[in-house]
Design a protein around this motif. Structure first.
Motif, PDB file in Angstrom:
ATOM      1  N   MET A  30       0.844  -1.205   0.000  1.00  9.36           N
ATOM      2  CA  MET A  30       0.000   0.000   0.000  1.00  9.36           C
ATOM      3  C   MET A  30       0.875   1.249   0.000  1.00  9.36           C
ATOM      4  SD  MET A  30      -2.770   1.248   2.874  1.00  9.36           S
ATOM      5  CE  MET A  30      -3.963  -0.021   2.425  1.00  9.36           C
ATOM      6  N   ILE A  31       0.563   2.188  -0.879  1.00  5.76           N
ATOM      7  CA  ILE A  31       1.250   3.470  -0.888  1.00  5.76           C
ATOM      8  C   ILE A  31       0.707   4.330   0.244  1.00  5.76           C
ATOM      9  CG2 ILE A  31       1.740   5.562  -2.206  1.00  5.76           C
ATOM     10  CD1 ILE A  31       1.374   3.985  -4.754  1.00  5.76           C
ATOM     11  N   PHE A  32       1.598   5.025   0.932  1.00  2.26           N
ATOM     12  CA  PHE A  32       1.198   5.910   2.025  1.00  2.26           C
ATOM     13  C   PHE A  32       1.408   7.372   1.662  1.00  2.26           C
ATOM     14  CE2 PHE A  32       0.754   2.315   4.706  1.00  2.26           C
ATOM     15  CZ  PHE A  32       0.114   2.733   5.870  1.00  2.26           C
ATOM     16  N   ASP A  33       0.403   8.164   1.967  1.00  2.82           N
ATOM     17  CA  ASP A  33       0.556   9.616   1.975  1.00  2.82           C
ATOM     18  C   ASP A  33       0.996   9.951   3.398  1.00  2.82           C
ATOM     19  OD1 ASP A  33       0.293  12.372   2.087  1.00  2.82           O
ATOM     20  OD2 ASP A  33      -1.544  12.422   0.894  1.00  2.82           O
ATOM     21  N   SER A  34       2.281  10.249   3.552  1.00  2.00           N
ATOM     22  CA  SER A  34       2.900  10.333   4.875  1.00  2.00           C
ATOM     23  C   SER A  34       3.022  11.749   5.412  1.00  2.00           C
ATOM     24  CB  SER A  34       4.287   9.670   4.837  1.00  2.00           C
ATOM     25  OG  SER A  34       4.174   8.289   4.592  1.00  2.00           O
ATOM     26  N   HIS A  35       2.173  12.655   4.931  1.00  2.00           N
ATOM     27  CA  HIS A  35       2.223  14.048   5.407  1.00  2.00           C
ATOM     28  C   HIS A  35       0.819  14.635   5.293  1.00  2.00           C
ATOM     29  CE1 HIS A  35       4.819  17.986   5.430  1.00  2.00           C
ATOM     30  NE2 HIS A  35       3.667  18.154   6.068  1.00  2.00           N
ATOM     31  N   ILE A  36       0.070  14.540   6.397  1.00  2.00           N
ATOM     32  CA  ILE A  36      -1.343  14.942   6.414  1.00  2.00           C
ATOM     33  C   ILE A  36      -1.617  15.766   7.671  1.00  2.00           C
ATOM     34  CG2 ILE A  36      -3.721  14.103   6.646  1.00  2.00           C
ATOM     35  CD1 ILE A  36      -2.770  13.489   3.920  1.00  2.00           C
ATOM     36  N   HIS A  37      -2.387  16.866   7.522  1.00  2.00           N
ATOM     37  CA  HIS A  37      -2.740  17.719   8.655  1.00  2.00           C
ATOM     38  C   HIS A  37      -4.258  17.712   8.861  1.00  2.00           C
ATOM     39  CE1 HIS A  37       1.291  19.397   9.095  1.00  2.00           C
ATOM     40  NE2 HIS A  37       1.335  19.420   7.772  1.00  2.00           N
ATOM     41  N   THR A  38      -4.661  17.424  10.094  1.00  2.00           N
ATOM     42  CA  THR A  38      -6.083  17.482  10.434  1.00  2.00           C
ATOM     43  C   THR A  38      -6.320  18.655  11.386  1.00  2.00           C
ATOM     44  OG1 THR A  38      -6.063  16.078  12.422  1.00  2.00           O
ATOM     45  CG2 THR A  38      -6.081  14.960  10.281  1.00  2.00           C
ATOM     46  N   GLU A  39      -7.454  18.652  12.045  1.00  2.00           N
ATOM     47  CA  GLU A  39      -7.837  19.790  12.876  1.00  2.00           C
ATOM     48  C   GLU A  39      -6.946  19.983  14.111  1.00  2.00           C
ATOM     49  OE1 GLU A  39     -11.825  19.260  14.307  1.00  2.00           O
ATOM     50  OE2 GLU A  39     -11.538  17.088  14.565  1.00  2.00           O
ATOM     51  N   PHE A  40      -6.029  19.074  14.374  1.00  2.00           N
ATOM     52  CA  PHE A  40      -5.058  19.308  15.447  1.00  2.00           C
ATOM     53  C   PHE A  40      -3.950  20.262  14.998  1.00  2.00           C
ATOM     54  CE2 PHE A  40      -7.086  15.823  17.605  1.00  2.00           C
ATOM     55  CZ  PHE A  40      -6.889  16.104  18.946  1.00  2.00           C
ATOM     56  N   SER A  41      -3.888  20.556  13.712  1.00  2.00           N
ATOM     57  CA  SER A  41      -2.970  21.567  13.189  1.00  2.00           C
ATOM     58  C   SER A  41      -3.702  22.896  13.079  1.00  2.00           C
ATOM     59  CB  SER A  41      -2.438  21.164  11.804  1.00  2.00           C
ATOM     60  OG  SER A  41      -1.583  20.044  11.893  1.00  2.00           O
ATOM     61  N   ALA A  42      -3.015  23.966  13.448  1.00  2.00           N
ATOM     62  CA  ALA A  42      -3.658  25.281  13.521  1.00  2.00           C
ATOM     63  C   ALA A  42      -4.183  25.770  12.176  1.00  2.00           C
ATOM     64  CB  ALA A  42      -2.676  26.303  14.090  1.00  2.00           C
ATOM     65  N   ASP A  43      -3.610  25.287  11.095  1.00  2.00           N
ATOM     66  CA  ASP A  43      -4.008  25.772   9.772  1.00  2.00           C
ATOM     67  C   ASP A  43      -4.883  24.776   9.013  1.00  2.00           C
ATOM     68  OD1 ASP A  43      -1.985  23.934   9.484  1.00  2.00           O
ATOM     69  OD2 ASP A  43      -0.778  25.132   8.101  1.00  2.00           O
ATOM     70  N   SER A  44      -5.475  23.826   9.728  1.00  2.00           N
ATOM     71  CA  SER A  44      -6.343  22.844   9.084  1.00  2.00           C
ATOM     72  C   SER A  44      -7.610  22.643   9.897  1.00  2.00           C
ATOM     73  CB  SER A  44      -5.625  21.503   8.928  1.00  2.00           C
ATOM     74  OG  SER A  44      -6.502  20.505   8.420  1.00  2.00           O
ATOM     75  N   GLU A  45      -8.714  22.423   9.199  1.00  4.85           N
ATOM     76  CA  GLU A  45      -9.976  22.091   9.855  1.00  4.85           C
ATOM     77  C   GLU A  45     -10.454  20.700   9.444  1.00  4.85           C
ATOM     78  OE1 GLU A  45     -12.755  25.194   9.004  1.00  4.85           O
ATOM     79  OE2 GLU A  45     -11.598  26.741  10.062  1.00  4.85           O
ATOM     80  N   MET A  46      -9.605  19.959   8.751  1.00  2.00           N
ATOM     81  CA  MET A  46     -10.013  18.657   8.237  1.00  2.00           C
ATOM     82  C   MET A  46     -10.227  17.654   9.371  1.00  2.00           C
ATOM     83  SD  MET A  46      -8.351  16.350   5.174  1.00  2.00           S
ATOM     84  CE  MET A  46      -6.655  16.475   5.764  1.00  2.00           C
ATOM     85  N   LYS A  47     -11.334  16.962   9.314  1.00  2.00           N
ATOM     86  CA  LYS A  47     -11.639  15.903  10.264  1.00  2.00           C
ATOM     87  C   LYS A  47     -10.877  14.636   9.872  1.00  2.00           C
ATOM     88  CE  LYS A  47     -14.858  18.419  12.285  1.00  2.00           C
ATOM     89  NZ  LYS A  47     -14.676  18.964  13.653  1.00  2.00           N
ATOM     90  N   ALA A  48     -10.504  13.864  10.881  1.00  2.00           N
ATOM     91  CA  ALA A  48      -9.824  12.602  10.615  1.00  2.00           C
ATOM     92  C   ALA A  48     -10.678  11.700   9.734  1.00  2.00           C
ATOM     93  CB  ALA A  48      -9.502  11.901  11.926  1.00  2.00           C
TER      94      ALA A  48
END
Length: 259
Positions: A1-19
């Motif tokens: 499986m290929i991994f996208d190894s750099h992701i920011h969710t809402e725990f990052s100040a500049d992201s609102e993305m939900k897990a």
């Protein structure tokens, strides 16, 4: 499986993305993810954002989601003045992967125009790479060096791309330090939609391979669901063309990231 190894969710100040949003987009693509929330210690942006988070709260929120398809990591902004705090922070919970990145140069955030004022491109980029090498030596706890071309996103020059020949000594110093410290270079996919950017990056990663580098991580640096996995296949093929092996990390141990 290929991994996208750099992701920011809402725990990052500049992201609102939900897990759950990130995981849903990843599942559609058949890829794995590593969440890598921001730590830029002792820094508040002009917009009042504090780039830190509570590691134990992060772990409580997401640990039940960890699986063969999801790991939990951190992206640490490298600065000499915050190095000791950053290392201590990185040990508070068992992060799967630690990315260290150069977001600031001479204590100026290179996202903003201030850093570039009064500097030609050579001067601005020279300082960026010099501090990257210096900081990577000090941040020996890193697993991955994030987005070596980060400065290209925000520099105001007509041609923002990195000419390896112009900065060969500086870039070689970064690469030598990474290899010596057993730190893996990231191929960040944010700019790979621009074929010129891909062409300009090729000599850097080719040099990494020539100097003894074998492994890379692939990361979209996504802050929104639609960016999850962006250009990941292109990055995978780019790595393979240069005889570099895509990997990811689990419990800070390298794991092959395969099709």
């Amino acid at each position: 499986m290929i991994f996208d190894s750099h992701i920011h969710t809402e725990f990052s100040a500049d992201s609102e993305m939900k897990a759950t949003e990130a995981l849903a987009f990843a599942e559609k693509q058949g890829i794995g993810l590593v969440f890598t929330e921001h730590l830029d210690a002792e820094y508040t942006s002009r917009e009042g954002k504090t780039f830190s988070f509570a590691p134990h709260a992060y772990w409580r929120a997401y640990n039940h989601l960890r699986s063969d398809c999801l790991r939990l990591g951190v992206e640490i902004g490298m600065r000499e003045s915050t190095r000791d705090f950053s290392e201590e922070f990185s040990r508070r919970v068992p992060f799967d992967q630690i990315i260290c990145s150069q977001h600031m140069v001479d204590d100026l955030d290179i996202y903003y125009p201030d850093y570039y004022e009064g500097k030609d491109k050579h001067t601005a980029y020279h300082r960026y790479f010099v501090q990257m090498a210096e900081n990577l030596k000090a941040h020996a706890f890193a697993n991955v060096l994030g987005h070596i071309d980060y400065i290209c996103r925000y520099a105001p020059y007509e041609d923002v791309n990195i000419d390896y020949a112009e900065f060969a000594d500086e870039i070689d110093a970064v690469i030598k330090t990474a290899i010596t410290r057993e730190v893996v270079l990231e191929i960040n996919t944010r700019r790979l939609g621009d074929r010129t950017a891909l062409t300009k990056l090729a000599p850097i990663y080719k040099r990494y391979q020539e100097m003894g580098g074998h492994f890379v991580t692939l990361g979209s640096d996504a802050h929104t669901p639609d960016a999850v996995g962006a250009h990941l296949k292109l990055a995978y093929d780019f790595a393979e063309s240069l005889k570099l092996t895509p990997v990811t990390f689990r419990q800070q141990h390298m794991v092959n990231s395969q099709k």
